[in-house]
Design a protein around this motif. Structure first.
Motif, PDB file in Angstrom:
ATOM      1  N   ASP A 173       0.834  -1.204   0.000  1.00  0.00           N
ATOM      2  CA  ASP A 173       0.000   0.000   0.000  1.00  0.00           C
ATOM      3  C   ASP A 173       0.872   1.258   0.000  1.00  0.00           C
ATOM      4  O   ASP A 173       2.028   1.209   0.431  1.00  0.00           O
ATOM      5  CB  ASP A 173      -0.868  -0.025   1.273  1.00  0.00           C
ATOM      6  CG  ASP A 173      -2.132   0.791   1.124  1.00  0.00           C
ATOM      7  OD1 ASP A 173      -2.306   1.470   0.101  1.00  0.00           O
ATOM      8  OD2 ASP A 173      -2.953   0.734   2.065  1.00  0.00           O
ATOM      9  N   ASP A 174       0.307   2.349  -0.479  1.00  0.00           N
ATOM     10  CA  ASP A 174       0.969   3.663  -0.418  1.00  0.00           C
ATOM     11  C   ASP A 174       2.318   3.662  -1.111  1.00  0.00           C
ATOM     12  O   ASP A 174       3.247   4.354  -0.685  1.00  0.00           O
ATOM     13  CB  ASP A 174       1.154   4.126   1.041  1.00  0.00           C
ATOM     14  CG  ASP A 174      -0.162   4.180   1.776  1.00  0.00           C
ATOM     15  OD1 ASP A 174      -1.179   4.476   1.125  1.00  0.00           O
ATOM     16  OD2 ASP A 174      -0.179   3.923   2.988  1.00  0.00           O
ATOM     17  N   ASP A 178       0.220   5.306  -4.453  1.00  0.00           N
ATOM     18  CA  ASP A 178      -0.411   6.263  -3.548  1.00  0.00           C
ATOM     19  C   ASP A 178      -1.143   7.358  -4.321  1.00  0.00           C
ATOM     20  O   ASP A 178      -0.702   7.788  -5.391  1.00  0.00           O
ATOM     21  CB  ASP A 178       0.638   6.900  -2.634  1.00  0.00           C
ATOM     22  CG  ASP A 178      -0.039   7.627  -1.483  1.00  0.00           C
ATOM     23  OD1 ASP A 178      -0.565   6.935  -0.596  1.00  0.00           O
ATOM     24  OD2 ASP A 178      -0.079   8.878  -1.506  1.00  0.00           O
ATOM     25  N   LYS A 179      -2.243   7.815  -3.728  1.00  0.00           N
ATOM     26  CA  LYS A 179      -3.102   8.774  -4.430  1.00  0.00           C
ATOM     27  C   LYS A 179      -2.398  10.089  -4.766  1.00  0.00           C
ATOM     28  O   LYS A 179      -2.758  10.744  -5.728  1.00  0.00           O
ATOM     29  CB  LYS A 179      -4.392   9.033  -3.645  1.00  0.00           C
ATOM     30  CG  LYS A 179      -4.233   9.521  -2.235  1.00  0.00           C
ATOM     31  CD  LYS A 179      -5.616   9.823  -1.658  1.00  0.00           C
ATOM     32  CE  LYS A 179      -5.554  10.273  -0.224  1.00  0.00           C
ATOM     33  NZ  LYS A 179      -5.337   9.161   0.722  1.00  0.00           N
ATOM     34  N   GLU A 229      -4.879   4.339  -6.535  1.00  0.00           N
ATOM     35  CA  GLU A 229      -5.891   4.963  -5.675  1.00  0.00           C
ATOM     36  C   GLU A 229      -5.939   6.454  -5.990  1.00  0.00           C
ATOM     37  O   GLU A 229      -5.009   6.997  -6.582  1.00  0.00           O
ATOM     38  CB  GLU A 229      -5.635   4.675  -4.188  1.00  0.00           C
ATOM     39  CG  GLU A 229      -4.258   5.023  -3.690  1.00  0.00           C
ATOM     40  CD  GLU A 229      -4.072   4.785  -2.183  1.00  0.00           C
ATOM     41  OE1 GLU A 229      -4.454   3.724  -1.671  1.00  0.00           O
ATOM     42  OE2 GLU A 229      -3.510   5.674  -1.521  1.00  0.00           O
TER      43      GLU A 229
END
Ligand code: C2E
Ligand code: MG
Ligand code: MG
Ligand code: MG
Length: 280
Positions: free
Chosen positions: A179-180, A202-203, A236
């Motif tokens: 994630d991220d 990551d967004k 994301e």
């Protein structure tokens, strides 16, 4: 001796820090009762397969409705739960709730995947994979429909521990996501040694993709490398069709973001799934 305005700044700073500390202490104290008082809710945000526009699955995201403060962001209370030593208990609640939801969703969408966030502190809990597998067996859910999300930074702290627990999940057939990705300092080369099925960009690198050449380069190269490692990329922060289009051109498999939906309470998410299916 401090000049007058420096002293002012110091007092402001002291007061700010005092207030932040006070709030953290209050949150830590109140978190202890949050589970028994039914203050937690597990929301879902859809993930869309960009190649087919079909539903891939959802990410389960925790919400805390505090009796006086209202909704407190997980960005605020998860770190407090980690340092107060109550994250393991919260993760257990999240895992159980997520699988109960997943069981329900599978009756309508038999290939729907569920992604669950775990904290770096959960890596100390060697029983977690076995607990998860026990629940999956009880509920008769295929392990391959569950994805465990671990943030990039969590893999750096204790890479041996991270590798051991991730290996346990993988041996059970449970999928693992980083994630991220991009917020830490780890290379995909390092991360690939851990072995993972998904990498979540990551967004911050996705939200302005149409306008930012640098972000485009970051996304494009990540997608190319992940593809060589046989991993899916989940982006994301997809907030527009334009961004989805660019990601699709880069070969990104999965998209998640406000363009499709914000995270929703379970019942609303089920309705969203039905509507999306109809409009497809
Ligand atoms: P995350 O795992 O990276 O989750 C994605 C975050 O991005 C979510 O924030 C989601 O609402 C937000 N997001 C998704 N699409 C968009 C978009 O298009 N625009 C914008 N502006 N934001 C978008 P959320 O739900 O506030 O969660 C924040 C973080 O809290 C999560 O980041 C995760 O690190 C942590 N967290 C949430 N639930 C849990 C949980 O059950 N357990 C643990 N350990 N951590 C959790
Ligand atoms: Mg996540
Ligand atoms: Mg993420
Ligand atoms: Mg993130």
């Amino acid at each position: 001796q401090l000049a007058a305005n420096e002293a002012d700044h110091w007092h402001l700073y002291r007061n700010d820090t005092d207030n932040i500390m006070k709030k953290r202490l209050k949150l830590a104290a109140d978190l202890h009762q949050a589970i028994e008082n039914n203050e937690f809710y597990l929301y879902h945000q859809p993930q869309i397969d960009l190649r087919t526009n079909s539903i891939y699955g959802s990410e389960a995201l925790l919400r805390w409705d505090h009796p006086e403060l209202g909704f407190v962001s997980p960005e605020e209370f998860i770190p407090v739960a980690e340092s107060a030593g109550i994250i393991n208990e919260i993760t257990e609640w999240v895992v159980e709730q997520a699988l109960l939801h997943q069981k329900n969703i599978l009756t309508m969408f038999p290939n729907h995947k569920i992604s669950i966030n775990i904290s770096a502190r959960d890596l100390n809990k060697r029983e977690l994979p076995v607990q998860l597998l026990t629940l999956l067996t009880e509920l008769n859910i295929k392990p391959s429909l569950v994805v465990i999300e671990l943030t990039e930074s969590a893999t750096v702290g204790d890479s041996v521990k991270a590798k051991n627990i991730l290996d346990d999940f993988k041996e059970m057939g449970i999928k693992v996501a980083i994630d991220d990705y991009g917020t830490g300092y780890s290379s995909l080369a390092y991360l690939s040694q851990l072995g993972f099925h998904e990498i979540k960009i990551d967004k911050q690198f996705v939200m302005n993709l149409e306008h930012n050449k640098r972000d485009q380069t970051i996304c494009k190269t990540t997608i190319e490398m992940a593809s060589n490692l046989d991993a899916y990329v989940v982006a994301e922060g997809v907030e527009s069709e334009q961004i989805a289009k660019i990601l699709r051109q880069f070969g990104c498999e999965i998209a998640q973001g406000y363009h499709y939906s914000k995270p929703l309470p379970f019942v609303d998410y089920c309705q969203w799934l039905q509507r999306y299916k109809k409009s497809a």
